[in-house]
Design a protein around this motif. Structure first.
Motif, PDB file in Angstrom:
ATOM      1  N   LEU A  22       0.816  -1.198   0.128  1.00  0.00           N
ATOM      2  CA  LEU A  22      -0.119   0.099  -0.018  1.00  0.00           C
ATOM      3  C   LEU A  22       0.748   1.185   0.071  1.00  0.00           C
ATOM      4  O   LEU A  22       0.107   2.298  -0.227  1.00  0.00           O
ATOM      5  N   GLY A  23       2.079   1.201   0.399  1.00  0.00           N
ATOM      6  CA  GLY A  23       3.092   2.379   0.300  1.00  0.00           C
ATOM      7  C   GLY A  23       3.138   2.948  -0.725  1.00  0.00           C
ATOM      8  O   GLY A  23       4.014   2.694  -1.786  1.00  0.00           O
ATOM      9  N   LYS A  24       2.719   4.128  -0.997  1.00  0.00           N
ATOM     10  CA  LYS A  24       2.890   4.640  -2.365  1.00  0.00           C
ATOM     11  C   LYS A  24       4.352   5.293  -2.410  1.00  0.00           C
ATOM     12  O   LYS A  24       4.861   5.771  -1.560  1.00  0.00           O
ATOM     13  N   SER A  29       0.756   6.034   2.301  1.00  0.00           N
ATOM     14  CA  SER A  29       0.048   4.948   2.299  1.00  0.00           C
ATOM     15  C   SER A  29      -1.392   4.864   1.387  1.00  0.00           C
ATOM     16  O   SER A  29      -2.129   5.920   1.902  1.00  0.00           O
ATOM     17  N   ALA A  30      -1.886   4.148   0.773  1.00  0.00           N
ATOM     18  CA  ALA A  30      -3.181   3.911   0.106  1.00  0.00           C
ATOM     19  C   ALA A  30      -4.182   3.549   1.438  1.00  0.00           C
ATOM     20  O   ALA A  30      -3.903   2.459   1.890  1.00  0.00           O
ATOM     21  N   THR A  39      -4.241   5.846  -7.574  1.00  0.00           N
ATOM     22  CA  THR A  39      -2.786   6.031  -7.400  1.00  0.00           C
ATOM     23  C   THR A  39      -1.858   5.080  -7.113  1.00  0.00           C
ATOM     24  O   THR A  39      -1.178   4.620  -7.986  1.00  0.00           O
ATOM     25  N   ARG A  40      -2.252   4.002  -6.325  1.00  0.00           N
ATOM     26  CA  ARG A  40      -1.255   2.912  -5.958  1.00  0.00           C
ATOM     27  C   ARG A  40      -1.276   1.741  -7.015  1.00  0.00           C
ATOM     28  O   ARG A  40      -0.308   1.294  -7.467  1.00  0.00           O
ATOM     29  N   PHE A 315       2.304  -7.895  -5.340  1.00  0.00           N
ATOM     30  CA  PHE A 315       1.922  -6.780  -5.934  1.00  0.00           C
ATOM     31  C   PHE A 315       0.987  -7.229  -7.263  1.00  0.00           C
ATOM     32  O   PHE A 315       0.082  -6.388  -7.610  1.00  0.00           O
ATOM     33  N   LEU A 316       1.477  -8.196  -8.061  1.00  0.00           N
ATOM     34  CA  LEU A 316       1.008  -8.619  -9.147  1.00  0.00           C
ATOM     35  C   LEU A 316      -0.441  -9.117  -8.917  1.00  0.00           C
ATOM     36  O   LEU A 316      -1.386  -8.884  -9.554  1.00  0.00           O
TER      37      LEU A 316
END
Ligand code: GCU
Length: 405
Positions: A22-24, A29-30, A39-40, A315-316
């Protein structure tokens, strides 16, 4: 990790830290689904397009479907069977085509169209079915050893068309070689769909921007386009699935095309659901050396340097959220790192929770053959690297749940 040192022992897994999902990039963080989507998620998609699977090809300017055959009495009268040629064309008049095999339950009507599974196959459409009059496909790859009558039906348990139909689902498949032949070097692109929709004159430029996995995934989207024109199929309820390299592909298709509402990967392993940083079984170095055409050039920076990755495969998987995700592993498939697949699925849960959905709560893998069924699903089938009726049993139950049958 270099090839000599393939790790199959948990005690040898290097210590690693997973990057925050979640860290942008601006350090915050989102915290909401809205921030995630605006955004993220785009940041993560960009990482994968730039450094892993390449750009998502544009949609062809010209696309049309040619029905090659229809059988109203397929699968002992339980299904309608169609073979459809998907033609793609460029403005300059160049064309490329591949053939989709489609089974639709006879119970489907235009008023009650049925949900559909779609997946790519390895050997040719004729290998997926026990119906011997299905046309051979898979000619895109000259070395395809399954282009013969003996190979007809030899992948039937991977497809389970009869049971899928009985359960009220349509099912479609395309041979992946016909989208981009799976030669182990960059020459594959010359005979791929990219040769008409882009340029393959400079293969090093292609390698910077496109991959075979990216083209295969994109081909699944073209298959779905075609399903949208089938009145007996409800393409808004579509599940995409794939085994192994084609499971990496189904995940990437689901990441890019939000029309896929259930995304299933079976034994997708390295580059699929498994965490790279564990370096268990196949690694970034091994896979990108053996299959240079599956990854963009920039991915090479991570060979033996998983510590440099500011992402990992949770992430994927998170790119599928809030749509349903299922990751499947097999007990004997250590090359694909079942625990790494489970952990990535678990950590992708942070994105699902932003939508008020559930992830995998347990820290421990379920016992073999037990199903974790939810918005993020997982199972570990007893047995080898494969897609079997036991895997399908979970997929049907999941599809029933998600598509509200
Ligand atoms: C090889 C490759 C895997 C891949 C598999 C397959 O084993 O190393 O990454 O998943 O082939 O597609 O069958």
């Amino acid at each position: 990790m270099s090839k000599k040192e393939v790790i199959y022992d948990e005690a040898l897994v290097p210590s690693y830290q997973l990057p925050s999902l979640l860290g942008k990039s601006d350090g915050s963080s989102a915290a909401t689904a809205g921030e995630w989507l605006s955004t993220r998620r785009p940041e993560i998609l960009a990482i994968y397009r730039e450094r892993v699977f390449g750009k998502w090809l544009h949609r062809p300017q010209i696309q049309w479907y040619e029905t090659l055959s229809v059988r109203e009495d397929a699968l002992d009268g339980e299904a309608i069977r169609k073979e459809i040629r998907i033609h793609l064309g460029s403005a300059e008049g160049k064309t490329h085509s591949f053939d989709m095999l489609l089974y639709i339950p006879k119970t489907a009507t235009p008023e009650h169209p049925v949900p559909v599974f779609i997946g790519l196959n390895f050997r040719g459409n004729h290998a997926t079915t026990d119906e011997r009059d299905v046309a051979m496909t898979g000619f895109g790859y000259e070395k395809n050893q399954y282009l013969n009558d003996e190979s007809r039906g030899n992948s039937v348990p991977r497809w389970c068309f009869r049971e899928t139909i009985r359960r009220g689902y349509a099912s479609a498949t395309i041979c992946y070689h016909d989208i981009c032949p799976d030669y182990n070097d960059l020459s594959c692109f010359r005979q791929s769909v990219l040769s008409i929709l882009g340029s393959t004159d400079d293969l090093s430029l292609v390698h910077r921007n496109y991959t075979a996995i990216g083209l295969w995934a994109w081909g699944l989207s073209r298959g779905l386009d075609c399903l949208e024109s089938e009145v007996l199929v409800d393409s808004s309820r579509c599940a995409v699935h794939g085994l192994s390299r084609l499971g990496k592909t189904s995940l990437w298709a689901g990441a890019n095309d939000e029309r896929f509402k259930l995304v299933i990967s079976t034994d997708s392993g390295c580059g699929g659901a498994a965490l790279f940083k564990r370096c268990f079984g196949e690694t970034a170095e091994i896979i990108s050396t053996a299959f240079p055409h599956w990854f963009v050039e920039a991915f090479a920076q991570y060979r033996g340097r998983e510590d440099l990755m500011d992402f990992d495969q949770h992430f994927l998987l998170s790119l599928i959220a809030p749509r349903a995700l299922c990751v499947a592993s097999a007990t004997e498939d250590l090359w694909a790192d079942p625990l790494g697949e489970f952990l990535a699925a678990k950590h992708a849960g942070d994105a699902y929770r932003l939508f008020g959905l559930s992830g995998i709560e347990s820290d421990d893998m379920p016992a073999a053959d037990e199903w974790l069924t939810g918005d993020v699903s997982y199972h570990l089938r007893t047995g080898k690297h494969d897609q079997t009726p036991e895997d399908w049993a979970h997929y049907w139950v999941l599809a029933d749940r998600i598509f509200q049958k």
